[in-house]
Motif scaffolding. Structure first.
Motif, short mmCIF file in Angstrom:
data_model
loop_
_atom_site.label_atom_id
_atom_site.label_comp_id
_atom_site.label_asym_id
_atom_site.label_seq_id
_atom_site.Cartn_x
_atom_site.Cartn_y
_atom_site.Cartn_z
N CYS A 58 45.58 -19.96 -0.27
CA CYS A 58 44.50 -19.06 -0.68
C CYS A 58 44.82 -17.60 -0.34
O CYS A 58 45.40 -17.30 0.69
N ALA A 59 44.41 -16.69 -1.24
CA ALA A 59 44.69 -15.26 -1.04
C ALA A 59 43.74 -14.62 -0.04
O ALA A 59 44.09 -13.63 0.61
N CYS A 66 38.98 -19.83 -0.10
CA CYS A 66 37.81 -19.08 -0.58
C CYS A 66 37.17 -19.70 -1.82
O CYS A 66 35.97 -19.57 -2.04
N GLY A 67 37.97 -20.38 -2.65
CA GLY A 67 37.42 -20.96 -3.87
C GLY A 67 37.24 -19.96 -5.00
O GLY A 67 36.77 -20.32 -6.08
N CYS A 69 39.73 -17.07 -5.50
CA CYS A 69 40.95 -16.35 -5.90
C CYS A 69 41.74 -17.16 -6.93
O CYS A 69 41.47 -18.32 -7.20
N CYS A 72 43.29 -20.41 -5.53
CA CYS A 72 42.32 -21.50 -5.41
C CYS A 72 42.04 -22.14 -6.77
O CYS A 72 41.91 -23.36 -6.89
#
Ligand SMILES: [Zn+2]
Length: 333
Positions: A58-59, A66-67, A69, A72
């Motif tokens: 994840c970024a 985070c869901g 980016c 994700c």
């Protein structure tokens, strides 16, 4: 353009303390380059591994991925160029050298998204010797921003050289209290949750498997068989009524019952039984046999299961008959 958030992998509730440790390491930049996550089948290792894989790729991770980016979203769609999964080929037991060579090529490249490259190997003990040896070099000199996640039910079967190059996270059997709400929600009540948690020896996902209709039916059938053998039924005839394809599950239950019988025979204590509903049957069985013989049968059952898992016994029908013959001999002795 803002993207709709996707569902991100999260660890199961009883693994949250271990998860927080992992997040702390990651935030401090001290995540090891190779993690071996081990624990019995049904403990939830995959949930921990998948949450970590997602958070690592994840970024902008927080407590989890985070869901939102691009990474994700790619992961949720089923493909991320910086993630490589290694598992046995369909229908095979071993991980051979070819996919591990692919791993070596993969870690030699730069991550396409500029972040981590992640390799998940599961079950790691399935790597044969050639594959294990081929992996060593990558494990030794992985380059920066590379994370290996090895998952294993039985880490003792890994080459020591592989184990020693990984940070080993062994997951212990959880406390019932940490799993009961989760299980109760899925099994329709506290009573059911308690019963299947015990029957599964404290492995919550295993408890769900055992509570599925087909598994329940098999358990009932085995209880009937056990009862018939106690009454003196003929074991080969009993074997013919069971599905030989269920031999692994049949041995698994045999082991669980033998452990109960030994507990009962040694201490008479009934509070720790995994299958308290079988107490009447156990009492009849304990009358006729000595604890030493139960131990011997337990060793036999474990060995048979191990051989079956390695494809060492090609005839499940014979294994099933031999098993019931031994049970009944003990009950008649
Ligand atoms: Zn993200």
């Amino acid at each position: 353009m803002a993207m709709t958030p996707v569902e991100v992998p999260r660890p199961l509730p009883w693994l949250m303390p271990r998860w927080r440790e992992l997040v702390r390491l990651a935030e401090a930049g001290r995540l090891p380059h190779a993690l071996l996550i081990s624990g019995a089948h049904g403990i939830g290792k995959h949930s921990l591994a998948e949450a970590l894989v997602a958070r690592t790729l994840c970024a902008s991770p927080g407590d989890t991925a985070c869901g939102r980016c691009h990474a994700c979203h790619m992961l949720a769609s089923g493909y991320h160029p910086d993630l490589l999964r290694v598992a046995p080929e369909e229908g095979k037991r071993q991980i051979r050298i070819a996919p591990v060579r692919e791993v070596n090529g993969f870690v030699a490249q730069t991550a396409q998204q500029g972040g981590y490259r992640v390799i998940v190997i599961t079950p790691a003990e399935a790597m044969n010797v050639a594959a294990s040896n081929a992996l060593l070099k990558s494990l030794e000199e992985p380059g920066g921003r590379t994370l290996f996640v090895l998952l294993s039910d039985i880490p003792s079967r890994l080459l020591p050289t592989i184990r020693s190059r990984c940070q080993h996270w062994s997951l212990a059997v959880p406390d019932e209290a940490d799993c009961r709400p989760w299980l109760a929600e899925r099994l329709g009540g506290e009573e059911e949750a308690r019963f299947w948690f015990r029957a599964a020896g404290g492995l919550p996902l295993r408890a769900l498997e055992l509570a599925e209709p087909a598994s329940r039916a098999l358990r009932q059938q085995l209880v009937d068989t056990f009862e018939a053998l106690v009454r003196g039924a003929e074991p080969v005839a009993e074997a013919a009524r069971l599905d030989r394809q269920s031999i692994d599950a049949i041995l698994w239950y045999g082991i669980s019952w033998l452990e109960d019988l030994i507990r009962l025979g040694l201490s008479g204590d009934t509070t720790e039984l995994r299958n308290p509903d079988l107490l009447v049957l156990y009492r009849q069985a304990v009358k006729n046999a000595r604890v030493r013989d139960w131990f011997r049968l337990l060793d036999y059952a474990r060995e048979q299961r191990r051989m079956l898992a390695q494809g060492g016994n090609p005839n499940p029908q014979l294994a099933l008959e031999a098993w019931l013959v031994r049970w009944s001999t003990l009950l008649r002795s």
